[in-house]
Design a protein around this motif. Structure first.
Motif, mmCIF file in Angstrom:
data_model
loop_
_atom_site.group_PDB
_atom_site.id
_atom_site.type_symbol
_atom_site.label_atom_id
_atom_site.label_comp_id
_atom_site.label_asym_id
_atom_site.label_seq_id
_atom_site.Cartn_x
_atom_site.Cartn_y
_atom_site.Cartn_z
ATOM 1 N N LYS A 14 29.495 -28.013 81.932
ATOM 2 C CA LYS A 14 29.065 -28.075 83.327
ATOM 3 C C LYS A 14 27.667 -27.508 83.564
ATOM 4 O O LYS A 14 27.212 -27.481 84.705
ATOM 5 N N LEU A 17 25.289 -29.970 85.280
ATOM 6 C CA LEU A 17 25.666 -30.157 86.681
ATOM 7 C C LEU A 17 25.258 -28.958 87.519
ATOM 8 O O LEU A 17 24.766 -29.116 88.649
ATOM 9 N N LEU A 133 31.958 -29.009 90.660
ATOM 10 C CA LEU A 133 31.575 -27.915 89.775
ATOM 11 C C LEU A 133 32.685 -26.872 89.685
ATOM 12 O O LEU A 133 32.875 -26.237 88.642
#
Length: 256
Positions: A14, A17, A133
């Motif tokens: 992640k 992101l 997220l």
């Protein structure tokens, strides 16, 4: 802290992101500060003109978004490439959505009432990406355990139901709830079971011959808008700046 970062950000992949979301929000905030300074005639910043044409910042935003998007596709998943492309993409999207209203209306409505759409779009985008997220996945896939995910039928059924409820909420004129409901399923269910807003496709189709439902829908929409319109406008003004006040229409004397 290091263990949490490794487990929740690095291992799930992640980090790009997070970098894209951070650069997106920071770019929007910095851009709004600069444009408000230009509007007030303060600071060293000025509008950019080339050959008598005002260059809006959506132009470099498009370039950075295209560069970051194609760069992310071509860079693979390892090295600094994905992180750099994520930052470029976030900056580009921040510049683009800051002038979303200009793209929508094909006119320079940045400091007008229509320009509020840009702020609303930025807030919605940041909230939706923030939910992803945090671990929410579109159409309720995050609510399925490993065994359900292994069975394609259960996964497809879960996605289809959540998509159906989100689509139902959208048909009732509840676009925001439909968007968030695609990621948080119970919101889609709430939007699907509540009364439709006046003028929505659902209201036109099913309330046409039901005067009581039509009146109840109008009354609920009126109270909702009256309750939330003021706070929403104040928050938008605080984030993006208040729009220009429209000049009062001139009154011509009557001729006798």
């Amino acid at each position: 802290m290091g263990h949490w970062w490794q487990r929740n950000i690095i291992e799930p992949g992640k980090l790009p992101l997070l970098l894209a979301l951070t650069s997106f929000v920071l770019t929007f905030m910095i851009t709004r500060v600069i444009t408000r300074m230009i509007r007030a005639g303060k600071g060293p910043f000025r509008n950019i003109d080339s050959g008598g044409v005002h260059i809006h910042h959506v132009v470099p935003g498009v370039v950075l978004t295209v560069t970051g998007g194609f760069g992310a596709v071509a860079s693979g998943r390892h090295g600094v490439g994905p992180a750099l492309c994520a930052v470029l993409f976030g900056v580009g999207v921040g510049l683009m959505l800051d002038e979303f209203a200009l793209i929508l209306h094909l006119d320079d409505v940045y400091w007008t009432e229509q320009g509020r759409k840009s702020v609303e779009m930025v807030v919605l985008t940041a909230a939706l990406v923030g939910l992803v997220l945090c671990g929410f996945l579109p159409f309720g896939v995050n609510d399925l355990d490993e065994e359900e995910l292994e069975g394609r039928g259960s996964a497809i059924l879960g996605v289809a139901l959540n998509f159906f409820f989100a689509l139902l909420a959208l048909s009732k004129g509840k676009a925001r709830i439909a968007l968030f409901g695609a990621i948080v399923p119970f919101l889609a269910v709430i939007g699907a079971i509540r009364l439709a807003r006046p003028g929505s496709p659902w209201a036109k189709r099913f309330y046409g011959r039901r005067p009581r439902a039509r009146a109840k829908s109008r009354l609920r929409a009126y109270h909702h808008d009256r309750r939330w319109a003021g706070p929403r406008r104040r928050i938008q003004d605080w984030i993006g700046g208040a729009p220009d006040e429209l000049p009062e229409p001139s009154r011509t004397p009557e001729r006798h």
